[in-house]
Design an enzyme around this catalytic site. Structure first.
Site, short mmCIF file in Angstrom:
data_model
loop_
_atom_site.label_atom_id
_atom_site.label_comp_id
_atom_site.label_asym_id
_atom_site.label_seq_id
_atom_site.Cartn_x
_atom_site.Cartn_y
_atom_site.Cartn_z
N GLU A 34 0.85 -1.20 0.00
CA GLU A 34 0.00 0.00 0.00
C GLU A 34 0.88 1.24 0.00
O GLU A 34 1.73 1.41 0.87
CB GLU A 34 -0.92 0.00 1.22
CG GLU A 34 -1.73 1.27 1.40
CD GLU A 34 -2.52 1.68 0.17
OE1 GLU A 34 -2.34 2.82 -0.29
OE2 GLU A 34 -3.32 0.87 -0.32
N GLY A 177 -22.61 16.36 -12.11
CA GLY A 177 -23.78 16.07 -11.27
C GLY A 177 -24.02 14.59 -11.09
O GLY A 177 -25.17 14.14 -11.11
N GLY A 178 -22.94 13.84 -10.92
CA GLY A 178 -23.08 12.43 -10.61
C GLY A 178 -23.26 12.22 -9.12
O GLY A 178 -23.59 13.14 -8.38
N GLU A 199 -23.94 20.01 -15.02
CA GLU A 199 -23.88 18.62 -15.49
C GLU A 199 -24.06 18.59 -17.01
O GLU A 199 -24.98 19.18 -17.57
CB GLU A 199 -24.98 17.79 -14.81
CG GLU A 199 -25.21 16.40 -15.40
CD GLU A 199 -23.96 15.54 -15.44
OE1 GLU A 199 -23.74 14.88 -16.47
OE2 GLU A 199 -23.20 15.53 -14.45
N HIS A 436 -44.96 -2.38 11.70
CA HIS A 436 -45.62 -1.07 11.58
C HIS A 436 -45.55 -0.34 12.92
O HIS A 436 -45.75 -0.96 13.96
CB HIS A 436 -47.09 -1.26 11.19
CG HIS A 436 -47.88 0.02 11.21
ND1 HIS A 436 -47.85 0.92 10.16
CD2 HIS A 436 -48.71 0.56 12.14
CE1 HIS A 436 -48.62 1.94 10.45
NE2 HIS A 436 -49.17 1.75 11.64
#
Length: 460
Positions: A34, A177-178, A199, A436
């Site tokens: 890394e 605009g992703g 976008e 619920h």
């Protein structure tokens, strides 16, 4: 002589650290390289840091709306960006430290430094060579760019660098605009920035179901964000300390510009084999086993471009690790959930309605919707915005796609993905008892609506 390993992993991001741990679990002698900090983009500069910011934005919205619940307070909020960044960094450090601890616990050798292939069985790092029977290329991805003048100017930001800003920009222009662009725009709008999103495509997050894309645009506009779709950016200039983004026929003047136009694979790990390992449109080509054109070399994660999501990388990494040690497992990515952490959230899995119509025909599908405005828990929590939309085949009731917009839907999408993986039909889901009051029961209701038998919607 170079020390020999069963599996060498280049890159410690989601694909890399998961594949290293999996290979070690299976009895392999594993080494991982890394060049930065384990955890990759996801932990250090992506998923986790942005969600920390989004939670801060959500808290600001809760404070502003507390008066509606009878809570007497001063709704004026001021963001201390240094503390915002410090909190984010604390979360990141805890998680990256946890990953490092996991690797140690499984006996994975971790080498800090930039590594690359010397040949089919040798990795080189810091001038030293390491031999491995199989190598996993988990180089991940880096922010993309666009070829226009001005992207090098001071004040230009990427999705990496914006997360270290110590002050809130007065005006922020987001180019793209992703998913990432919309999430960061959401956070900084809540922090107090005047945000504009530009976008190029016809709609925000163009891969999303059109109905939810339109709803997301509406919610972002309601948050005070200016949206410019179907608009190309031609150049960026700077004068008097301000940046100007030329978009269409407009000039957007701002303090900072976030360039957020997708990500591209980091292919530096290919090293000497960069001309031998097959690539296509910049991505490493792999089969369902995650094998490259060289059978003992695998490439799971962003580097192959199949699905640039951390949870997809986890699965690809596990598959590659198993196959590197002799298995013949295939990684299927047709039901990978996608999540957008705007306010409210958006989540989806499977086909969009347009894709389903293209495959099955308009008369071959069923669609059902249930709005959160009709859900008791959502109303009680003050989050009536959004809906759940399901798409099913008319012939068998197979659930083809589920699209959600609302508070907490990034947690709820897992139920839909699980049931779709188990091939449970819309007929069966409509009969499953859900608790619920919960927001999750809206999924059951949407399935019932697809069949024309939803109890909690007016008769059609």
């Amino acid at each position: 002589m170079a020390e020999k390993y069963d599996v060498a992993v280049i890159g410690g991001g989601p694909a890399g650290y998961v594949s290293a741990i999996k290979a070690a679990m299976l009895g392999g002698k594993v080494i991982l390289f890394e060049k930065d900090v384990v955890g990759g983009t996801c932990l250090n500069r992506g998923c986790i840091p942005t969600k920390s910011y989004i939670k801060t934005a959500e808290t600001i919205e809760e404070i502003k709306n507390a008066g509606k619940r009878g809570i007497v307070n001063d709704p004026k909020t001021v963001v201390d960006m240094e503390q915002v960044v410090a909190y984010k960094d604390g979360v990141v450090k805890k998680l990256t430290g946890g990953v490092a601890g996991l690797l140690r616990s499984h006996g994975v050798t971790v080498i800090s430094g930039e590594a690359s292939l010397k040949d089919k069985t040798t990795v080189v790092c810091g001038g030293k060579e390491y031999a491995a029977a199989a190598t996993l290329l988990c180089g991940g991805s880096v922010p993309g760019a666009i070829p226009i003048p001005g992207t090098e100017l001071e004040g230009m930001l990427t999705s990496d660098t914006i997360l270290d800003l110590k002050e809130v920009p007065g005006e922020l222009c987001v180019i793209g605009g992703g998913v990432i662009g919309c999430e960061i725009a959401t956070a900084f709008a809540a922090f107090g920035s005047k945000v504009t999103i530009v976008e190029y495509a016809q709609a925000l997050i163009p891969m999303m179901d059109k109905e939810l894309s339109a709803a997301t645009e509406k919610s972002l506009k309601a948050a005070g964000i200016t949206i410019m779709t179907a608009t190309a950016v031609s150049q960026i200039s700077k004068e008097g300390g301000k940046l100007t983004v030329k978009a269409g026929g407009n000039g957007i003047v701002c303090d900072k510009v976030l360039l957020c136009v997708g990500r591209k694979p980091d292919l530096s790990c290919l090293g000497s084999l960069s001309g031998e390992i097959k690539t296509e449109k910049r991505y490493v080509v792999v089969n369902e086993k995650m094998q490259t054109s060289i059978p003992n070399i695998y490439a799971p994660g962003d580097i192959n471009g199949k699905s640039m999501l951390a949870h997809a990388a986890f699965k690809m990494g596990e598959t590659a690790a198993k196959n590197a040690l002799g298995a013949k497992e295939r990684c299927k990515l047709s039901l990978v959930p996608s999540c957008v952490y705007t306010l409210p959230e958006v989540a989806s899995v499977g086909m969009t309605e347009a894709e389903a119509v293209k495959t099955y025909g308009k008369d071959g599908i069923l669609t059902g919707r249930f709005p959160f405005a009709a859900n008791g828990r959502a109303l009680a929590c003050g989050h009536p915005e959004g809906l759940i939309k399901v798409i099913a085949s008319k012939k068998y009731g197979e659930l083809l796609g589920v699209h959600m917009m609302g508070a907490g839907v990034t947690e709820m999408i897992a139920e839909a993905a699980s049931l779709m993986s188990a091939e449970v039909t819309v007929h069966e889901i409509a009969e499953i008892i859900h608790p619920h009051p919960t927001c999750s029961e809206a999924f059951m209701e949407a399935c019932a609506d697809a069949l024309g038998k939803c109890i909690h919607l007016p008769k059609k």
